[in-house]
Design an enzyme around this catalytic site. Sequence first.
Site, PDB file in Angstrom:
ATOM      1  N   THR A  17       9.460   0.426  -7.663  1.00  0.00           N
ATOM      2  CA  THR A  17       8.155  -0.183  -7.944  1.00  0.00           C
ATOM      3  C   THR A  17       7.791   0.076  -9.396  1.00  0.00           C
ATOM      4  O   THR A  17       8.149   1.109  -9.958  1.00  0.00           O
ATOM      5  CB  THR A  17       7.039   0.372  -7.018  1.00  0.00           C
ATOM      6  OG1 THR A  17       5.811  -0.288  -7.327  1.00  0.00           O
ATOM      7  CG2 THR A  17       6.836   1.869  -7.175  1.00  0.00           C
ATOM      8  N   ASP A  75       6.012  -4.981  -0.812  1.00  0.00           N
ATOM      9  CA  ASP A  75       5.358  -6.187  -1.331  1.00  0.00           C
ATOM     10  C   ASP A  75       4.051  -6.308  -0.576  1.00  0.00           C
ATOM     11  O   ASP A  75       4.007  -6.189   0.651  1.00  0.00           O
ATOM     12  CB  ASP A  75       6.226  -7.437  -1.122  1.00  0.00           C
ATOM     13  CG  ASP A  75       5.740  -8.594  -1.983  1.00  0.00           C
ATOM     14  OD1 ASP A  75       5.348  -8.347  -3.145  1.00  0.00           O
ATOM     15  OD2 ASP A  75       5.704  -9.738  -1.507  1.00  0.00           O
ATOM     16  N   GLY A 152      -5.651  -2.103  -8.693  1.00  0.00           N
ATOM     17  CA  GLY A 152      -5.703  -3.508  -8.283  1.00  0.00           C
ATOM     18  C   GLY A 152      -7.076  -3.947  -7.787  1.00  0.00           C
ATOM     19  O   GLY A 152      -8.107  -3.714  -8.435  1.00  0.00           O
ATOM     20  N   TYR A 153      -7.076  -4.568  -6.619  1.00  0.00           N
ATOM     21  CA  TYR A 153      -8.305  -5.134  -6.058  1.00  0.00           C
ATOM     22  C   TYR A 153      -9.166  -4.095  -5.333  1.00  0.00           C
ATOM     23  O   TYR A 153     -10.150  -4.459  -4.675  1.00  0.00           O
ATOM     24  CB  TYR A 153      -7.948  -6.261  -5.083  1.00  0.00           C
ATOM     25  CG  TYR A 153      -7.153  -7.398  -5.692  1.00  0.00           C
ATOM     26  CD1 TYR A 153      -7.768  -8.334  -6.536  1.00  0.00           C
ATOM     27  CD2 TYR A 153      -5.791  -7.560  -5.425  1.00  0.00           C
ATOM     28  CE1 TYR A 153      -7.042  -9.376  -7.095  1.00  0.00           C
ATOM     29  CE2 TYR A 153      -5.057  -8.608  -5.978  1.00  0.00           C
ATOM     30  CZ  TYR A 153      -5.684  -9.505  -6.804  1.00  0.00           C
ATOM     31  OH  TYR A 153      -4.970 -10.544  -7.355  1.00  0.00           O
ATOM     32  N   LYS A 174      -7.551   6.656   2.106  1.00  0.00           N
ATOM     33  CA  LYS A 174      -6.992   5.304   1.960  1.00  0.00           C
ATOM     34  C   LYS A 174      -5.654   5.223   2.694  1.00  0.00           C
ATOM     35  O   LYS A 174      -5.379   4.252   3.402  1.00  0.00           O
ATOM     36  CB  LYS A 174      -6.824   4.928   0.476  1.00  0.00           C
ATOM     37  CG  LYS A 174      -6.350   3.488   0.306  1.00  0.00           C
ATOM     38  CD  LYS A 174      -6.134   3.042  -1.132  1.00  0.00           C
ATOM     39  CE  LYS A 174      -5.443   1.674  -1.144  1.00  0.00           C
ATOM     40  NZ  LYS A 174      -4.972   1.247  -2.454  1.00  0.00           N
ATOM     41  N   HIS A 179      -3.298  -0.830   4.664  1.00  0.00           N
ATOM     42  CA  HIS A 179      -2.118  -1.638   4.934  1.00  0.00           C
ATOM     43  C   HIS A 179      -0.836  -0.886   4.559  1.00  0.00           C
ATOM     44  O   HIS A 179       0.113  -0.827   5.300  1.00  0.00           O
ATOM     45  CB  HIS A 179      -2.230  -2.950   4.143  1.00  0.00           C
ATOM     46  CG  HIS A 179      -2.561  -2.748   2.679  1.00  0.00           C
ATOM     47  ND1 HIS A 179      -3.639  -2.008   2.273  1.00  0.00           N
ATOM     48  CD2 HIS A 179      -1.936  -3.137   1.532  1.00  0.00           C
ATOM     49  CE1 HIS A 179      -3.666  -1.950   0.956  1.00  0.00           C
ATOM     50  NE2 HIS A 179      -2.639  -2.637   0.477  1.00  0.00           N
TER      51      HIS A 179
END
Length: 194
Positions: A17, A75, A152-153, A174, A179
């Site tokens: 990554t 991903d 990121g978001y 988290k 996810h």
Amino acid sequence: MRHREKGEVQLRILFETGNSGKLKEVQALFRGLGHEVVQLKDEYPEVQADTLEEVVEAGLRWLWDKHYVPIMIDDSGLFINGLKGFPGVYSAYVYRTLACPGILKQMEGVTDRTAEFRCCAGYVDAAGRTTLRSGVCPGSIIGEMRGSGGFGYDPIFLPDGESLTFAELDLGRKNVISHRGRAFSALARAISEE
Ligand code: ITT
């Protein structure tokens, strides 16, 4: 069953990554299970595909053909229901170009703010066999950016059942609900059972 000595590493696994946020999360999760995760920086070409799983399968094949050693990849993407799943598989590109302010702008006037983060975690073993596990975290897009943690978001995503955004939650929390935490926990179980 053999008991693990304190501090003893069970497995040392390469993780390809370029995203240091992902790396920190996956390292923490695997450290808790007694495994060490080491970053490999060798960006694989992301195929144009409709699903994260197809991208991961192709990425693992590409890396295997080059390195012939066990490697993990991730991903992931943010799928916003009111934007018909956008940015979805294009999340990385959209983040580089629009980032959080751009998404907030797209959301102006959109009433359905529900969304989910998805992650597909993949592993190719020493024999070239691939294992994929997916994880989802439902939530919603808030109206402004909140928090300075994560990446990121994270500042615009409020996970269901929480009062803090991903960027306000600590990494441990988290990892429990995200996810990525879900996908890699399942992947770690599958790898350990091999
Ligand atoms: P790799 O090198 O691992 O491919 P990347 O950043 O290019 O890292 P992806 O292709 O998986 O990652 O794209 C996912 C994008 O979605 C990424 O740019 C992040 O901005 C965002 N994203 C993924 N997981 C996230 C998370 O847990 N929190 C916030 N944003 C996330």
